[in-house]
Design a protein around this motif. Sequence first.
Motif, short mmCIF file in Angstrom:
data_model
loop_
_atom_site.label_atom_id
_atom_site.label_comp_id
_atom_site.label_asym_id
_atom_site.label_seq_id
_atom_site.Cartn_x
_atom_site.Cartn_y
_atom_site.Cartn_z
N ARG A 216 -1.41 -5.81 -3.99
CA ARG A 216 -1.16 -5.07 -5.24
C ARG A 216 -2.06 -5.53 -6.38
O ARG A 216 -2.28 -4.78 -7.33
CB ARG A 216 0.31 -5.24 -5.64
N THR B 76 -8.40 -1.57 -8.66
CA THR B 76 -8.48 -0.20 -8.14
C THR B 76 -9.92 0.30 -8.06
O THR B 76 -10.21 1.21 -7.26
CB THR B 76 -7.66 0.74 -9.03
N ARG C 213 1.77 -9.17 0.01
CA ARG C 213 2.12 -8.01 -0.82
C ARG C 213 1.56 -8.16 -2.23
O ARG C 213 0.96 -7.22 -2.78
CB ARG C 213 3.65 -7.85 -0.88
N ALA D 293 7.74 0.71 0.47
CA ALA D 293 8.27 -0.18 -0.57
C ALA D 293 9.65 0.26 -1.03
O ALA D 293 10.51 -0.58 -1.34
CB ALA D 293 7.30 -0.22 -1.75
N ASP D 294 9.90 1.57 -1.07
CA ASP D 294 11.20 2.07 -1.52
C ASP D 294 12.27 1.95 -0.45
O ASP D 294 13.46 1.76 -0.76
CB ASP D 294 11.07 3.54 -1.94
N ARG E 190 0.80 -1.22 0.00
CA ARG E 190 0.00 0.00 0.00
C ARG E 190 0.84 1.28 0.00
O ARG E 190 0.36 2.32 -0.47
CB ARG E 190 -0.90 0.01 1.24
N SER E 191 2.04 1.23 0.54
CA SER E 191 2.84 2.44 0.71
C SER E 191 4.04 2.42 -0.22
O SER E 191 4.89 1.52 -0.12
CB SER E 191 3.30 2.56 2.17
N ARG E 192 4.12 3.42 -1.08
CA ARG E 192 5.27 3.54 -1.97
C ARG E 192 6.53 3.86 -1.18
O ARG E 192 7.61 3.37 -1.49
CB ARG E 192 4.99 4.64 -3.00
N TRP E 193 6.40 4.68 -0.13
CA TRP E 193 7.57 5.05 0.66
C TRP E 193 8.17 3.84 1.37
O TRP E 193 9.38 3.64 1.37
CB TRP E 193 7.18 6.12 1.68
#
Length: 287
Positions: A174, A178, A170, A120-121, A115-118
């Motif tokens: 994903r 949507t 995960r 995940a990065d 859910r979180s791009r931050w």
Amino acid sequence: MSAPAVTLEAVAPAAAAAPRAAQSRAGRMVWRSRAVRLLSVLAAVGVWQFLTADHIRLWVRFDTLPTVTQIARAFRHQLGTDTYYLDLGQSLIRILTGFGLAAALGVIAGVALGRSRWIADTVGPLTELARPIPAIAIVPVAILLFPDDEAGIVFITFLAAFFPVMVATRHAVRALPTIWEESVRTQGGTRFDVLWRVVLPGSLPGVFGGLSTGIGVAWICVVSAEMISGRLGVGYRTWQAYTIVDYPGVFVGIITIGVLGYTTSAAVEFLGRRVTHWLPRGAEAGK
């Protein structure tokens, strides 16, 4: 006006009998499947007894292995000792503790990474670097990290189950459409509503797929860790039987591990079917 009434009266019993006939067929199929499974196990046992009792040597040397009757006698002896149940309980405590922690933290981490791009990065690369490392290879590190062997074995078990659960969760998060999230948003739903009503229910099939895989990997690693550094447990007792050349005892341990693994995996899958009973595939599987 009387003809339609007669027709309906004639059709009604047949319509009521159709579900009963379908249930009867389903019941027969279930029992037939169970009978075939039981016969396959009995056939394998019979082949094992024939190959070992007659000292057959093909590409594999069956004459060096114990017979089914020798294993059965050893099993009966083990069932009459307190040590067997002590080892059984110790292994179950380790697997349930490590797997329980992995299930909870693996789902949380999987949802966060999905859910979180931050997250995940920042955290994703670390998990991808650690994931290919076999959990059993961390045994020396666990011995150095933890003050006693018990905590180290639980840590190895946790690590083995954590990554399958995390990765499956995960991917399931994903893969959610949507449009589901957009539908909740358009009705004034908050991020918590999206998480509670869309993400968690929608990802449950994938989560339980990861849990089913994780419990199997956890058993592999807990038994291996018990063989290396344990003082109690089914894995420790199986290795001890090998060191004293008690080959029937070795197979008693192997069979016990198989039964424990099958039982816990079946429990996870049963819970998954109950939790996701609303899925169409659940209804199809019961047919």
